[in-house]
Design a protein around this motif. Sequence first.
Motif, PDB file in Angstrom:
ATOM      1  N   GLU A  10      41.901  30.546  47.621  1.00 23.97           N
ATOM      2  CA  GLU A  10      41.074  31.278  48.583  1.00 23.97           C
ATOM      3  C   GLU A  10      40.942  32.757  48.229  1.00 23.97           C
ATOM      4  OE1 GLU A  10      40.888  32.292  53.355  1.00 23.97           O
ATOM      5  OE2 GLU A  10      42.279  30.778  52.630  1.00 23.97           O
ATOM      6  N   GLU A  11      42.051  33.388  47.887  1.00 25.70           N
ATOM      7  CA  GLU A  11      41.992  34.806  47.532  1.00 25.70           C
ATOM      8  C   GLU A  11      41.188  35.034  46.253  1.00 25.70           C
ATOM      9  OE1 GLU A  11      45.718  37.056  47.943  1.00 25.70           O
ATOM     10  OE2 GLU A  11      46.512  35.215  48.816  1.00 25.70           O
ATOM     11  N   ILE A  16      36.218  36.943  43.500  1.00 22.69           N
ATOM     12  CA  ILE A  16      35.029  36.613  42.709  1.00 22.69           C
ATOM     13  C   ILE A  16      33.776  37.006  43.486  1.00 22.69           C
ATOM     14  CG2 ILE A  16      33.649  34.714  41.782  1.00 22.69           C
ATOM     15  CD1 ILE A  16      36.376  33.314  41.190  1.00 22.69           C
ATOM     16  N   HIS A  17      33.742  36.658  44.750  1.00 15.11           N
ATOM     17  CA  HIS A  17      32.582  36.994  45.573  1.00 15.11           C
ATOM     18  C   HIS A  17      32.366  38.501  45.619  1.00 15.11           C
ATOM     19  CE1 HIS A  17      30.517  37.925  49.378  1.00 15.11           C
ATOM     20  NE2 HIS A  17      29.792  36.880  49.046  1.00 15.11           N
ATOM     21  N   SER A  18      33.428  39.266  45.817  1.00 12.38           N
ATOM     22  CA  SER A  18      33.305  40.721  45.880  1.00 12.38           C
ATOM     23  C   SER A  18      32.793  41.294  44.565  1.00 12.38           C
ATOM     24  CB  SER A  18      34.658  41.358  46.221  1.00 12.38           C
ATOM     25  OG  SER A  18      35.044  40.984  47.516  1.00 12.38           O
ATOM     26  N   ALA A  19      33.307  40.801  43.460  1.00 15.58           N
ATOM     27  CA  ALA A  19      32.864  41.290  42.151  1.00 15.58           C
ATOM     28  C   ALA A  19      31.411  40.915  41.886  1.00 15.58           C
ATOM     29  CB  ALA A  19      33.761  40.750  41.049  1.00 15.58           C
ATOM     30  N   LEU A  20      31.019  39.704  42.268  1.00 11.16           N
ATOM     31  CA  LEU A  20      29.643  39.265  42.044  1.00 11.16           C
ATOM     32  C   LEU A  20      28.649  40.020  42.915  1.00 11.16           C
ATOM     33  CD1 LEU A  20      30.111  35.428  41.652  1.00 11.16           C
ATOM     34  CD2 LEU A  20      29.623  37.099  39.871  1.00 11.16           C
ATOM     35  N   ALA A  46      42.564  31.975  34.500  1.00 10.75           N
ATOM     36  CA  ALA A  46      42.935  33.164  33.730  1.00 10.75           C
ATOM     37  C   ALA A  46      41.794  34.175  33.729  1.00 10.75           C
ATOM     38  CB  ALA A  46      43.300  32.791  32.296  1.00 10.75           C
ATOM     39  N   SER A  47      40.560  33.693  33.479  1.00 12.05           N
ATOM     40  CA  SER A  47      39.424  34.607  33.461  1.00 12.05           C
ATOM     41  C   SER A  47      38.123  33.870  33.738  1.00 12.05           C
ATOM     42  CB  SER A  47      39.329  35.338  32.119  1.00 12.05           C
ATOM     43  OG  SER A  47      39.048  34.433  31.073  1.00 12.05           O
ATOM     44  N   LEU A  48      37.171  34.635  34.213  1.00 16.42           N
ATOM     45  CA  LEU A  48      35.826  34.151  34.462  1.00 16.42           C
ATOM     46  C   LEU A  48      34.887  35.114  33.741  1.00 16.42           C
ATOM     47  CD1 LEU A  48      34.260  32.996  37.737  1.00 16.42           C
ATOM     48  CD2 LEU A  48      33.209  34.865  36.497  1.00 16.42           C
ATOM     49  N   ASN A  65      50.869  35.740  41.210  1.00 15.10           N
ATOM     50  CA  ASN A  65      52.279  35.880  41.586  1.00 15.10           C
ATOM     51  C   ASN A  65      52.999  34.575  41.260  1.00 15.10           C
ATOM     52  OD1 ASN A  65      52.109  38.523  42.818  1.00 15.10           O
ATOM     53  ND2 ASN A  65      50.966  37.529  44.462  1.00 15.10           N
ATOM     54  N   THR A  66      54.315  34.630  41.194  1.00  9.84           N
ATOM     55  CA  THR A  66      55.095  33.431  40.871  1.00  9.84           C
ATOM     56  C   THR A  66      54.967  32.349  41.938  1.00  9.84           C
ATOM     57  OG1 THR A  66      57.059  34.454  41.842  1.00  9.84           O
ATOM     58  CG2 THR A  66      56.790  34.652  39.456  1.00  9.84           C
ATOM     59  N   ASP A  67      54.594  32.734  43.172  1.00  4.99           N
ATOM     60  CA  ASP A  67      54.433  31.728  44.230  1.00  4.99           C
ATOM     61  C   ASP A  67      53.038  31.093  44.226  1.00  4.99           C
ATOM     62  OD1 ASP A  67      52.830  33.740  45.265  1.00  4.99           O
ATOM     63  OD2 ASP A  67      53.941  33.920  47.153  1.00  4.99           O
ATOM     64  N   GLY A  68      52.195  31.441  43.229  1.00  5.25           N
ATOM     65  CA  GLY A  68      50.877  30.840  43.104  1.00  5.25           C
ATOM     66  C   GLY A  68      49.765  31.571  43.828  1.00  5.25           C
ATOM     67  N   THR A  69      50.077  32.689  44.470  1.00  2.63           N
ATOM     68  CA  THR A  69      49.033  33.469  45.136  1.00  2.63           C
ATOM     69  C   THR A  69      48.449  34.495  44.165  1.00  2.63           C
ATOM     70  OG1 THR A  69      50.659  35.048  45.986  1.00  2.63           O
ATOM     71  CG2 THR A  69      50.054  33.200  47.432  1.00  2.63           C
ATOM     72  N   LEU A  70      47.232  34.857  44.432  1.00  2.00           N
ATOM     73  CA  LEU A  70      46.543  35.809  43.565  1.00  2.00           C
ATOM     74  C   LEU A  70      47.115  37.208  43.749  1.00  2.00           C
ATOM     75  CD1 LEU A  70      44.163  36.320  41.602  1.00  2.00           C
ATOM     76  CD2 LEU A  70      42.775  36.797  43.627  1.00  2.00           C
ATOM     77  N   ARG A  71      47.458  37.853  42.638  1.00  2.00           N
ATOM     78  CA  ARG A  71      47.954  39.222  42.677  1.00  2.00           C
ATOM     79  C   ARG A  71      46.817  40.207  42.476  1.00  2.00           C
ATOM     80  NH1 ARG A  71      52.292  40.626  38.395  1.00  2.00           N
ATOM     81  NH2 ARG A  71      53.437  39.201  39.736  1.00  2.00           N
ATOM     82  N   GLU A  72      45.957  39.928  41.481  1.00  2.00           N
ATOM     83  CA  GLU A  72      44.921  40.899  41.133  1.00  2.00           C
ATOM     84  C   GLU A  72      43.767  40.217  40.412  1.00  2.00           C
ATOM     85  OE1 GLU A  72      45.491  45.163  39.381  1.00  2.00           O
ATOM     86  OE2 GLU A  72      45.524  43.750  37.710  1.00  2.00           O
ATOM     87  N   ALA A  73      42.576  40.722  40.667  1.00  2.00           N
ATOM     88  CA  ALA A  73      41.390  40.347  39.908  1.00  2.00           C
ATOM     89  C   ALA A  73      40.806  41.647  39.379  1.00  2.00           C
ATOM     90  CB  ALA A  73      40.392  39.606  40.771  1.00  2.00           C
ATOM     91  N   ALA A  74      40.729  41.780  38.069  1.00  2.00           N
ATOM     92  CA  ALA A  74      40.231  43.013  37.445  1.00  2.00           C
ATOM     93  C   ALA A  74      38.932  42.714  36.703  1.00  2.00           C
ATOM     94  CB  ALA A  74      41.265  43.579  36.490  1.00  2.00           C
ATOM     95  N   ARG A  75      37.959  43.588  36.869  1.00  2.00           N
ATOM     96  CA  ARG A  75      36.667  43.413  36.218  1.00  2.00           C
ATOM     97  C   ARG A  75      36.559  44.343  35.016  1.00  2.00           C
ATOM     98  NH1 ARG A  75      30.656  44.167  38.855  1.00  2.00           N
ATOM     99  NH2 ARG A  75      29.560  44.129  36.876  1.00  2.00           N
ATOM    100  N   THR A  76      36.125  43.792  33.886  1.00  2.00           N
ATOM    101  CA  THR A  76      35.915  44.603  32.684  1.00  2.00           C
ATOM    102  C   THR A  76      34.533  44.346  32.147  1.00  2.00           C
ATOM    103  OG1 THR A  76      36.909  42.899  31.298  1.00  2.00           O
ATOM    104  CG2 THR A  76      38.330  44.679  32.015  1.00  2.00           C
TER     105      THR A  76
END
Length: 76
Positions: A10-11, A16-20, A46-48, A65-76
């Motif tokens: 979900e995160e 992805i939606h915010s970046a798009l 890993a990447s889109l 994160n190790t618990d499977g939650t999203l830590r960060e999405a970085a756009r390059t």
Amino acid sequence: MSEVPYGRYEEAYKAIHSALMDLTCPPPGRKLTKLGFAWNVDGTLASLRAYDGADLLFTLSFTWNTDGTLREAART
């Protein structure tokens, strides 16, 4: 076909939606025509990569994160 459990992503979908949203008004003659995905060994995204034809427009890289939650999405 079995149902895919989306809860853990979900995160990532929100990121992805915010970046798009930045692509809603791409430069003249540019549009999003193809998405490419790369996966980690554990099955997490890993990447889109977003393309206009063969031209790479941007890449989103995901850190988990190790618990499977999203830590960060970085756009390059």
